[in-house]
Structure formats: structure tokens, C-alpha cells
Design a protein around this motif. Structure first.
Motif, PDB file in Angstrom:
ATOM      1  N   GLY A  84       2.689   8.772   2.175  1.00 12.29           N
ATOM      2  CA  GLY A  84       2.317   7.921   1.051  1.00 12.29           C
ATOM      3  C   GLY A  84       2.298   8.634  -0.277  1.00 12.29           C
ATOM      4  O   GLY A  84       1.942   8.041  -1.295  1.00 12.29           O
ATOM      5  N   ALA A  85       2.668   9.906  -0.283  1.00 10.43           N
ATOM      6  CA  ALA A  85       2.707  10.687  -1.521  1.00 10.43           C
ATOM      7  C   ALA A  85       4.082  11.324  -1.667  1.00 10.43           C
ATOM      8  O   ALA A  85       4.665  11.796  -0.688  1.00 10.43           O
ATOM      9  CB  ALA A  85       1.625  11.761  -1.514  1.00 10.43           C
ATOM     10  N   THR A  86       4.596  11.335  -2.871  1.00 10.36           N
ATOM     11  CA  THR A  86       5.918  11.909  -3.119  1.00 10.36           C
ATOM     12  C   THR A  86       6.100  12.124  -4.612  1.00 10.36           C
ATOM     13  O   THR A  86       5.390  11.533  -5.431  1.00 10.36           O
ATOM     14  CB  THR A  86       7.032  10.971  -2.603  1.00 10.36           C
ATOM     15  OG1 THR A  86       8.304  11.572  -2.827  1.00 10.36           O
ATOM     16  CG2 THR A  86       6.999   9.628  -3.322  1.00 10.36           C
ATOM     17  N   SER A  87       7.055  12.964  -4.964  1.00 12.24           N
ATOM     18  CA  SER A  87       7.433  13.116  -6.369  1.00 12.24           C
ATOM     19  C   SER A  87       8.691  12.319  -6.685  1.00 12.24           C
ATOM     20  O   SER A  87       9.106  12.249  -7.844  1.00 12.24           O
ATOM     21  CB  SER A  87       7.671  14.596  -6.699  1.00 12.24           C
ATOM     22  OG  SER A  87       8.754  15.105  -5.935  1.00 12.24           O
ATOM     23  N   VAL A  88       9.303  11.718  -5.672  1.00  9.36           N
ATOM     24  CA  VAL A  88      10.526  10.936  -5.879  1.00  9.36           C
ATOM     25  C   VAL A  88      10.189   9.678  -6.669  1.00  9.36           C
ATOM     26  O   VAL A  88       9.290   8.916  -6.304  1.00  9.36           O
ATOM     27  CB  VAL A  88      11.178  10.559  -4.537  1.00  9.36           C
ATOM     28  CG1 VAL A  88      12.392   9.659  -4.769  1.00  9.36           C
ATOM     29  CG2 VAL A  88      11.587  11.816  -3.780  1.00  9.36           C
ATOM     30  N   ASN A  89      10.911   9.472  -7.749  1.00 11.41           N
ATOM     31  CA  ASN A  89      10.696   8.309  -8.607  1.00 11.41           C
ATOM     32  C   ASN A  89      11.670   7.215  -8.189  1.00 11.41           C
ATOM     33  O   ASN A  89      12.864   7.291  -8.461  1.00 11.41           O
ATOM     34  CB  ASN A  89      10.920   8.701 -10.070  1.00 11.41           C
ATOM     35  CG  ASN A  89      10.482   7.621 -11.039  1.00 11.41           C
ATOM     36  OD1 ASN A  89      10.409   6.451 -10.691  1.00 11.41           O
ATOM     37  ND2 ASN A  89      10.198   8.014 -12.271  1.00 11.41           N
ATOM     38  N   TYR A  90      11.169   6.181  -7.534  1.00 11.09           N
ATOM     39  CA  TYR A  90      12.027   5.118  -7.019  1.00 11.09           C
ATOM     40  C   TYR A  90      12.703   4.315  -8.127  1.00 11.09           C
ATOM     41  O   TYR A  90      13.687   3.621  -7.876  1.00 11.09           O
ATOM     42  CB  TYR A  90      11.214   4.150  -6.153  1.00 11.09           C
ATOM     43  CG  TYR A  90      10.575   4.764  -4.925  1.00 11.09           C
ATOM     44  CD1 TYR A  90      11.124   5.881  -4.304  1.00 11.09           C
ATOM     45  CD2 TYR A  90       9.417   4.219  -4.378  1.00 11.09           C
ATOM     46  CE1 TYR A  90      10.533   6.440  -3.180  1.00 11.09           C
ATOM     47  CE2 TYR A  90       8.823   4.763  -3.249  1.00 11.09           C
ATOM     48  CZ  TYR A  90       9.379   5.874  -2.660  1.00 11.09           C
ATOM     49  OH  TYR A  90       8.793   6.419  -1.540  1.00 11.09           O
ATOM     50  N   ASN A  91      12.184   4.382  -9.337  1.00 10.59           N
ATOM     51  CA  ASN A  91      12.701   3.561 -10.429  1.00 10.59           C
ATOM     52  C   ASN A  91      13.926   4.147 -11.119  1.00 10.59           C
ATOM     53  O   ASN A  91      14.606   3.429 -11.853  1.00 10.59           O
ATOM     54  CB  ASN A  91      11.609   3.352 -11.487  1.00 10.59           C
ATOM     55  CG  ASN A  91      10.695   2.191 -11.159  1.00 10.59           C
ATOM     56  OD1 ASN A  91      11.144   1.058 -11.017  1.00 10.59           O
ATOM     57  ND2 ASN A  91       9.407   2.471 -11.017  1.00 10.59           N
ATOM     58  N   THR A  92      14.186   5.429 -10.925  1.00 15.80           N
ATOM     59  CA  THR A  92      15.161   6.109 -11.773  1.00 15.80           C
ATOM     60  C   THR A  92      16.346   6.651 -10.989  1.00 15.80           C
ATOM     61  O   THR A  92      16.366   6.646  -9.763  1.00 15.80           O
ATOM     62  CB  THR A  92      14.492   7.278 -12.512  1.00 15.80           C
ATOM     63  OG1 THR A  92      14.077   8.261 -11.555  1.00 15.80           O
ATOM     64  CG2 THR A  92      13.282   6.802 -13.297  1.00 15.80           C
TER      65      THR A  92
ATOM     66  N   PRO B 267       0.832  -1.207   0.000  1.00 14.65           N
ATOM     67  CA  PRO B 267       0.000   0.000   0.000  1.00 14.65           C
ATOM     68  C   PRO B 267       0.865   1.256   0.000  1.00 14.65           C
ATOM     69  O   PRO B 267       2.097   1.190   0.114  1.00 14.65           O
ATOM     70  CB  PRO B 267      -0.794  -0.137   1.298  1.00 14.65           C
ATOM     71  CG  PRO B 267       0.084  -0.968   2.183  1.00 14.65           C
ATOM     72  CD  PRO B 267       0.806  -1.922   1.281  1.00 14.65           C
ATOM     73  N   THR B 268       0.224   2.399  -0.102  1.00 12.49           N
ATOM     74  CA  THR B 268       0.976   3.655  -0.118  1.00 12.49           C
ATOM     75  C   THR B 268       1.668   3.905   1.212  1.00 12.49           C
ATOM     76  O   THR B 268       2.741   4.513   1.256  1.00 12.49           O
ATOM     77  CB  THR B 268       0.049   4.840  -0.436  1.00 12.49           C
ATOM     78  OG1 THR B 268      -1.027   4.855   0.512  1.00 12.49           O
ATOM     79  CG2 THR B 268      -0.521   4.723  -1.845  1.00 12.49           C
ATOM     80  N   THR B 269       1.069   3.439   2.303  1.00 14.37           N
ATOM     81  CA  THR B 269       1.688   3.600   3.621  1.00 14.37           C
ATOM     82  C   THR B 269       1.545   2.317   4.425  1.00 14.37           C
ATOM     83  O   THR B 269       0.578   1.567   4.260  1.00 14.37           O
ATOM     84  CB  THR B 269       1.038   4.749   4.417  1.00 14.37           C
ATOM     85  OG1 THR B 269      -0.359   4.468   4.599  1.00 14.37           O
ATOM     86  CG2 THR B 269       1.197   6.078   3.695  1.00 14.37           C
ATOM     87  N   VAL B 270       2.521   2.078   5.288  1.00  9.79           N
ATOM     88  CA  VAL B 270       2.482   0.982   6.256  1.00  9.79           C
ATOM     89  C   VAL B 270       2.732   1.615   7.620  1.00  9.79           C
ATOM     90  O   VAL B 270       3.773   2.251   7.821  1.00  9.79           O
ATOM     91  CB  VAL B 270       3.548  -0.083   5.947  1.00  9.79           C
ATOM     92  CG1 VAL B 270       3.541  -1.167   7.019  1.00  9.79           C
ATOM     93  CG2 VAL B 270       3.312  -0.692   4.570  1.00  9.79           C
ATOM     94  N   PRO B 271       1.801   1.508   8.545  1.00 12.28           N
ATOM     95  CA  PRO B 271       1.932   2.195   9.838  1.00 12.28           C
ATOM     96  C   PRO B 271       3.276   1.934  10.512  1.00 12.28           C
ATOM     97  O   PRO B 271       3.709   0.788  10.649  1.00 12.28           O
ATOM     98  CB  PRO B 271       0.776   1.609  10.662  1.00 12.28           C
ATOM     99  CG  PRO B 271      -0.240   1.212   9.638  1.00 12.28           C
ATOM    100  CD  PRO B 271       0.551   0.725   8.463  1.00 12.28           C
ATOM    101  N   GLY B 272       3.935   3.017  10.894  1.00 11.84           N
ATOM    102  CA  GLY B 272       5.177   2.925  11.638  1.00 11.84           C
ATOM    103  C   GLY B 272       6.412   2.652  10.804  1.00 11.84           C
ATOM    104  O   GLY B 272       7.524   2.625  11.341  1.00 11.84           O
ATOM    105  N   LEU B 273       6.255   2.443   9.504  1.00 13.05           N
ATOM    106  CA  LEU B 273       7.395   2.120   8.649  1.00 13.05           C
ATOM    107  C   LEU B 273       7.414   3.021   7.422  1.00 13.05           C
ATOM    108  O   LEU B 273       6.392   3.595   7.038  1.00 13.05           O
ATOM    109  CB  LEU B 273       7.334   0.656   8.207  1.00 13.05           C
ATOM    110  CG  LEU B 273       7.355  -0.403   9.316  1.00 13.05           C
ATOM    111  CD1 LEU B 273       7.146  -1.791   8.726  1.00 13.05           C
ATOM    112  CD2 LEU B 273       8.670  -0.343  10.094  1.00 13.05           C
ATOM    113  N   SER B 274       8.587   3.129   6.800  1.00 18.01           N
ATOM    114  CA  SER B 274       8.727   3.884   5.553  1.00 18.01           C
ATOM    115  C   SER B 274       9.158   2.908   4.467  1.00 18.01           C
ATOM    116  O   SER B 274      10.343   2.741   4.187  1.00 18.01           O
ATOM    117  CB  SER B 274       9.758   5.005   5.712  1.00 18.01           C
ATOM    118  OG  SER B 274       9.916   5.717   4.497  1.00 18.01           O
TER     119      SER B 274
END
Length: 766
Positions: free
Chosen positions: A418-426, A378-385
Motif C-alpha cells: 500500500g506504499a510506493t513512490s510510483v506516481n500513477y498519474n504521470t 483503500p491503500t490495499t485490497v486483500p489478495g489484489l494489487s
């Protein structure tokens, strides 16, 4: 009349006579010299007027650029970029009622006279000559000229940047071309005559309707139709057309997208615009373009806008699960010299150039990949990033066909969890990510160096050494120092095993032993040859050539890993990733973006050897068996896990399509051996996501058998040893709170790869 006012009145009368005479002269009504206003003074008329420049270069006005992706085989617009929301359209794409309402209201004699509206000019000259501000009376051609000049100021300003000097120059330019002076009026008239010598009336009307403003950042009849009524310009009704023509008169005050406006809003039924719209309808009735009965009917109807915002930037692509890919496309354009020699020129090209950017993205596969990934992370997991990302690339072309991640795209500084502009793929340059440690998914490059050095797949290596002094390694690039590398395995391993078996089972100590027989620089070069590089910084500064790199301690992006594996599947030929297939400029001319660059990153026989060794990974007994799509298509693959499964990878490729999946920590160090996400065992998440993704990719692309490597590269098969030794530091015992197959609770190696390759056994019951 006082004496003090007499000279002013006389001067006004002279100015009036001069303007009237010049206006008459321009249409052939007056053929004798007279007085005319030129500059800010009064000079001899005809010669001075004729000496004014008549050639006005009509440049392409700023237009919105659009980004397209494929859906069901058709091009679908997923995003727009603009400073002025404008899309030029041909005359046959503009409803006739728009042309009629514009002519009937703005210039009823447009088709009957030349460039100058004589009656309007005389009326304006009279008002100006008597001391009032310069009045209307401009023909459509004159209005077109004024809009072209204003647009030129705007484009010159944007091309010069946002410095104080550039902004001041743009303001000065705008003031000059909009000044309420006779001099400005004369220049427009002279330009208008030149325009009508070079363009037809139909072309001028089309140009005017494409350039004129409709309030805010909306310019041109096509953008206005889509924005205010949700229809293209060719589909406007009579009432809608009359409303848009009304807005032209005073866009700032008559726009109908501000329902709470006290003077012109929903509560008073957009009273100001309604009055002007009904005036437009009346002019259409006078011109016999509608009947009196139609006028009465249409005038009784309310204004009913259907505001359809045209999102500026990649936020619109969220609806297609494609915002992060869109962001990558945007950065690709802004860093590609094909779109301008400077960053400012490239920004201007994207936001004003009216580009049609046709990308490599397959929205059907994108939707499947996003659904598969989001089903488990999911977009967020409680207590974790935590995060997850997946990207797919075509071998041989470098085309990126999917790019997804678990978060919601948000470019604002106040993005929620759970929202960001950072692209984890690149890479960082394309999405601000620093990449992730790859774990054992980096092992194929050690294997490549092994084969290039003349070793074989069935050669036996030791698995018993867990503490390896740096002195046992060769590094011709730089010195290594006197440290000791602690290495452990996730599972028990035989005392010795073939490299082939060590690859399928991802045995760390076996690869460490291989490393002692190679040059670490050679391993790095094998990776570099396939396009591997750090996600942030340079290879010289951010790629660390140390023994632990064998087990994937460097930070690399999923896109880079997918590209490298695609190269392995493509006979060792690696092709740089691309997101754009083709681009059409505003004038219909193709613009060539930077193409993929393909190079022989490793010998083809070595690539065949890697494919041979990596195919068992997804098969029964391999570390990635849970992700096997079950379709029988040959697939090379490698799993990757860092200490305690903080970062987790599965990278695969068929001969037709490669993909990389990362699941792990964005921040922090939660171990996935002990983490559950929505009740699902964390270590298995990547396999469960990928099984669905691989099935969809294989169905779309298929795949062929990989070529066999030379028999000499495989080597002789030796009997399997039966003696086993403990897995070393970090091998867990079964008990409460532990997981069979490894928990990562033992000591790591200090560099991110302790128990880096757990196969994901079922958790033991407490």
C-alpha cells in the motif's frame, strides 16, 4: 635544556614574534618591518603580508529550497530540499539577544576594533609560537571568512559530482582552509581586512549567523531556531539564544538533538551544552546585556529542546496529501534546463539554491479529491494489487491543480504494502509509471479523425461486424499484416446507429466500423496533436498503431489524458501541463521555469464537434451518468473500460477545468465487473469518486457553454432503427454470478478491449 631542543624553541619564539608583530601591524599598533610566517616558512613580514590576496568573493551559501502550495488563498510550505538545512534571513529577522550573545561570547570587541581581534591574536600567537596548536582568538569577521572558505569547498565539491576525483578535490580544499597552521591564520586575517573594507559590521554579523553550523545538516540561525526550538530566529528567548550561541563553539558535541547521548543527552540534562550555555549567559552579564539577577535565574533553567525536524524531500508533503505532486515538481525541476545545463547543476540548484518554488497545487481541492478517492479505494485490497488516481488540469494554462492516488508515498526500498513512490498519474520519466490502457476514453480521437475527414456526427455506421480482418483497414504508416480483430460490445446494440449515439453509448463495433473508413495513421495523428503519447518510451517505439488502438490499447498516463481533454474544451488548443507558477531565487530574483506551451492540436470546429458529442455521456442514458455532479455545468466526458474492466477510466472537462480518473489493476488482471471493494461494486468506483470530485471542481471553477459545431458537422438526423442484434462475443446472459450489462466473461480480442464499455448494471442475485 638539551641542545637538540634549542633550535625548535628559538624557531617558535621567532614565529611568535613574527605573528605578534603582524597582528599589531594590521591594527596600526606596529609600523616597522618584522618577521612573519607566510606559507610554511619564515619570511620578511609586512611586504609579504600585504602581497597576500585580500579580496574574498562572498558567494551565496547553500540554502534549503522550499516548495509551496495554496491553501485558503495563502502560500503554505509543503516540502524542503537541502544538503545543508539553511535559510538566509535579514538582520531584522534575527532576535537582538542572538546578536548580543554571539558578540559577548565570540568577539566582545567586535564593534570597537577592526577586522582582527588583536588581543585574541596575540594570545593565539603566543600559544602557537611556543609549539602548541594554532589557538582561537579569531574575530567574528575571521570566523566568517573561515566559514565562507569551508562553504566554498563544499559547493565546489557538489558542483563537480560524486566521482572519486571530485570527492578527493573537495577533501583537499577543506583540509587547506581548516589546517591548523600560521599560514592559514594569516590568509584569514588578510581576507578579514578586505571583508571589513566592503561590508558593514552589521552585514558581517548577519552573514556569520546565516552561515555558521549548528550540528548535523543544520546551518544558520534561522534553521537552527526552527529545528531546535520550533520558532523562527526573530522569536528566540534569551535562554534559547544563549543555547544556540553555545552550540556554535562545538556543534558536533554540543548539539541537543541526541537525547540518548551518554556525554550530552537528556539523562544528564545536556551537561556539556548547559555548561557552555551558562558561560554564554555569564558573558552577557559581564557585557551588561543582562543583569546579574537575570543571569542567575536563566542559568538555573534546564535546556529544553523542542526538536522540529525539517524533512528533506517530499515526505513532509504527506501531511498535505501532496507527496506525489511534490515528487512531480521535483522531477520537473531536475529535467528543466532553466535550472542548469546539466543534471548535476540542476540537483545543486534544487538542494543548495535556496529556491522558493510556488506551485499550481490547490490544497483545498487536493484534500477533497484525496478524501473522495480514498473513500472508495483503500491503500490495499486483500489478495489484489489495485490502484486509483485522479488529476485535474486547467484548460488554457496547463496548471495542475490536484494530483492524488490511493497509496501512501514511500521512497524507501522497504516500502510496505500500500506504499510506493510510483506516481500513477504521470509518465515514467516523472514517476516511474508505465501508464495504463485507456479503453474507450481514447475514442474521442477516432471521432476527431472522423470529423476531420469530412464525416458527420449523425452519419450512420454499422454495429454488426465483430470480426474485422486487418485488410479492411488503411494504415499509411506501416503494414498491418493478415490478422483479424475480434470486437464485442458490452450491451446489445442496434444493427446501425448514428456516430452521435454510438459515442454516448460507447459502442465498440460502431467505432470499429468508423475505423475502416479512416486512416489509422490519421487517428494516431489526431491523438498526437492533442499531446497524447505513451507513458513510457517514445511514440515510435511504444505507441502501437493497430486497429485495436481505436478502443484504447496503448498505455497512457492520467495526466496526459486530462491534458488532452482540456485541449478539446479549449477550442482544440492543448497546453502542456505545468506544476510551477513562479520561482524566487535566494537573492530575491525571479527564476523563470519552463512555461506551458500551447498549440492548436485540432481545428476549433472539430473540438466543438467533440464537445457536442461528448456532453451526453454524463447525462441520463450515458455511460457516465452515475458521476453527474448535478450542477448543470456543461461537461464533456468519456468513460473507458478494458477487457473485463481490468482498467477503468472517466475523463471529463468543462471550459474551466479537466480531470482524469483511473481505477484498476497495478499488477494482475482482476475484473472489476466481478470485484467489490469494501462492499462497493468495482465498476462503479470511478463514478462514485468522480461525482464528489466534479462537484468540488465545478464549485471552484464553474464553466461556460461549449460553442456549437457547424451544422454541416452535425449532419441530418435520421430515424432511429428498432432492430437489435446480439452484443456479440462476450455479451453475458443473466444468471448466478453474472452482472446485468456485462461481466467480461466472453472471449476478449487479445488486445485489451473485449467487453470494454459496460455501463455498470446492478449485479444479479445468485
Amino acid at each position: 635544556m638539551s641542545l637538540s631542543r634549542a633550535p625548535k624553541v628559538l624557531g617558535s619564539l621567532i614565529g611568535f614574534v613574527g605573528l605578534s608583530a603582524v597582528a599589531g601591524l594590521l591594527v596600526g599598533l606596529v609600523f616597522v618591518p618584522s618577521l612573519a610566517v607566510a606559507g610554511e616558512g619564515v619570511v620578511t613580514g609586512v611586504d609579504t603580508f600585504n602581497s597576500l590576496p585580500s579580496y574574498l568573493q562572498i558567494e551565496q551559501p547553500a540554502q534549503a529550497s522550499a516548495v509551496y502550495a495554496k491553501q485558503g488563498g495563502k502560500d503554505v510550505k509543503i516540502a524542503s530540499f537541502y544538503v545543508q538545512n539553511r535559510t538566509d534571513v535579514a538582520s531584522n529577522q534575527i532576535a537582538e539577544v542572538v546578536k548580543q550573545s554571539t558578540i559577548d561570547t565570540e568577539d566582545p570587541r567586535f564593534y570597537k576594533e577592526g577586522a582582527i581581534d588583536v588581543q585574541g591574536t596575540i594570545r593565539g600567537a603566543l600559544a602557537t609560537g611556543l609549539g602548541h596548536n594554532v589557538q582561537g582568538g579569531s574575530s567574528i569577521t575571521q570566523q566568517y571568512v573561515k566559514n565562507v572558505l569551508v562553504q566554498r569547498c563544499a559547493q565546489q565539491g557538489s558542483s563537480q559530482g560524486t566521482t572519486k576525483e571530485a570527492l578527493a578535490a573537495a577533501d583537499k580544499c577543506y583540509s587547506q582552509v581548516t589546517a591548523t597552521t600560521p599560514a592559514r591564520k594569516l590568509r584569514e586575517m588578510r581576507y578579514a581586512i578586505g571583508i571589513e573594507k566592503r561590508y558593514s559590521k552589521d552585514d558581517i554579523l548577519r552573514g556569520y549567523l546565516n552561515i555558521v553550523g549548528f550540528g548535523g545538516t543544520v546551518y544558520g540561525v534561522q534553521a537552527a531556531s526552527e529545528y531546535y526550538f520550533g520558532v523562527p530566529a526573530r522569536s528566540l528567548s534569551i535562554v534559547q539564544a544563549a543555547t544556540l550561541t553555545a552550540i556554535i563553539n562545538n556543534p558536533a558535541n554540543l548539539r541537543i538533538d541526541r537525547p540518548t547521548n551518554a556525554d550530552n543527552g537528556a539523562k544528564n540534562h545536556y551537561a556539556l551544552t548547559l555548561t557552555r550555555r551558562n558561560y554564554v549567559l555569564k558573558r552577557m552579564a559581564v557585557a551588561k546585556d543582562i543583569t546579574e539577577r537575570q543571569y542567575l535565574h536563566y542559568a538555573s533553567l534546564p535546556i529544553q529542546p523542542k526538536i522540529t525536524p525539517q524533512s528533506n524531500g517530499c515526505s513532509a508533503a504527506v501531511a498535505y496529501d501532496a507527496a506525489y505532486f511534490c515528487s512531480y515538481v521535483q522531477q520537473s525541476v531536475l529535467t528543466d534546463p532553466a535550472f542548469g545545463s546539466t543534471s548535476q547543476a540542476r540537483v545543486q540548484k534544487l538542494t543548495e539554491g535556496g529556491l522558493k518554488i510556488y506551485t499550481t497545487l490547490n490544497l483545498d481541492l487536493q484534500r477533497t479529491s484525496q478524501a473522495a478517492l480514498s473513500a472508495y479505494m483503500p491503500t490495499t485490497v486483500p489478495g489484489l494489487s489495485l490502484g486509483a488516481a485522479n488529476v485535474a488540469v486547467e484548460p488554457g494554462t496547463g496548471r495542475i491543480v490536484t494530483m492524488v492516488q490511493n497509496t501512501t508515498f514511500d521512497e524507501t526500498s522497504t516500502a510496505a504494502a500500500g506504499a510506493t513512490s510510483v506516481n500513477y498519474n504521470t509518465d515514467h520519466a516523472y514517476g516511474n509509471s508505465q501508464g495504463f490502457q485507456t479503453g474507450s476514453s481514447f475514442k474521442p480521437f477516432t471521432l476527431a479523425a472522423w470529423l476531420e475527414a469530412g464525416h458527420t456526427l449523425n452519419e450512420t455506421v454499422s454495429t454488426t461486424q465483430h470480426k474485422l480482418p486487418f485488410s479492411e483497414f488503411t494504415d499509411t504508416c506501416s503494414g498491418l499484416g493478415n490478422d483479424v480483430w475480434d470486437v464485442s460490445n458490452a450491451d446489445p446494440a442496434p444493427a446501425s446507429m448514428s456516430v452521435m449515439a454510438a459515442t454516448a453509448e460507447s459502442v465498440n463495433t460502431a467505432f470499429a466500423d468508423m475505423g475502416t473508413k479512416l486512416d489509422l495513421c490519421g487517428i494516431a495523428d489526431s491523438a498526437f496533436g492533442m499531446g497524447i503519447h505513451p507513458a513510457e518510451g517514445t511514440k515510435a517505439t511504444n505507441f502501437h498503431i493497430v486497429p485495436s488502438m481505436i478502443l484504447g490499447t496503448n498505455y497512457i498516463s492520467p495526466l496526459t489524458m486530462a491534458t488532452a481533454y482540456a485541449g478539446i474544451a479549449n477550442h482544440g488548443v492543448v497546453c502542456t501541463p505545468i506544476a510551477i507558477d513562479r520561482i524566487i531565487g535566494a537573492g530575491g530574483k525571479a527564476i523563470a521555469p519552463t512555461k506551458t506551451s500551447c498549440t492548436q492540436g485540432m481545428p476549433s470546429d472539430v473540438a466543438a464537434g467533440l464537445a457536442y458529442a461528448l456532453q451526453p455521456v454524463l447525462k441520463a442514458g450515458g455511460t457516465g451518468a452515475l458521476a453527474n455532479p448535478g450542477d448543470g455545468i456543461p461537461t464533456l466526458a468519456k468513460t473507458g473500460t478494458t477487457d473485463a474492466a481490468v482498467q477503468n477510466w472517466l475523463v471529463t472537462s468543462t471550459t474551466k477545468i479537466a480531470q482524469a480518473t483511473w481505477v484498476g489493476n497495478v499488477q494482475g488482471s482482476a475484473g472489476f465487473y466481478r470485484t467489490y471493494v469494501n462492499g462497493v461494486y468495482g465498476y462503479n468506483l470511478k463514478f462514485l469518486m468522480d461525482k464528489t470530485i466534479l462537484q468540488a471542481l465545478d464549485q471552484a471553477y464553474g464553466g461556460d457553454p461549449f460553442p456549437l459545431p457547424p451544422a454541416s458537422m452535425i449532419g441530418a438526423v435520421k430515424p432511429k432503427p428498432v432492430k437489435t442484434v446480439p452484443g456479440g462475443a462476450g455479451v453475458p446472459t443473466t444468471g448466478p454470478g453474472t452482472t446485468v450489462g456485462g461481466t467480461g466473461t466472453g472471449p476478449g480480442n487479445g488486445n485489451g478491449n473485449g467487453n470494454g464499455n459496460n455501463k455498470g448494471g446492478a449485479p444479479a442475485k445468485p
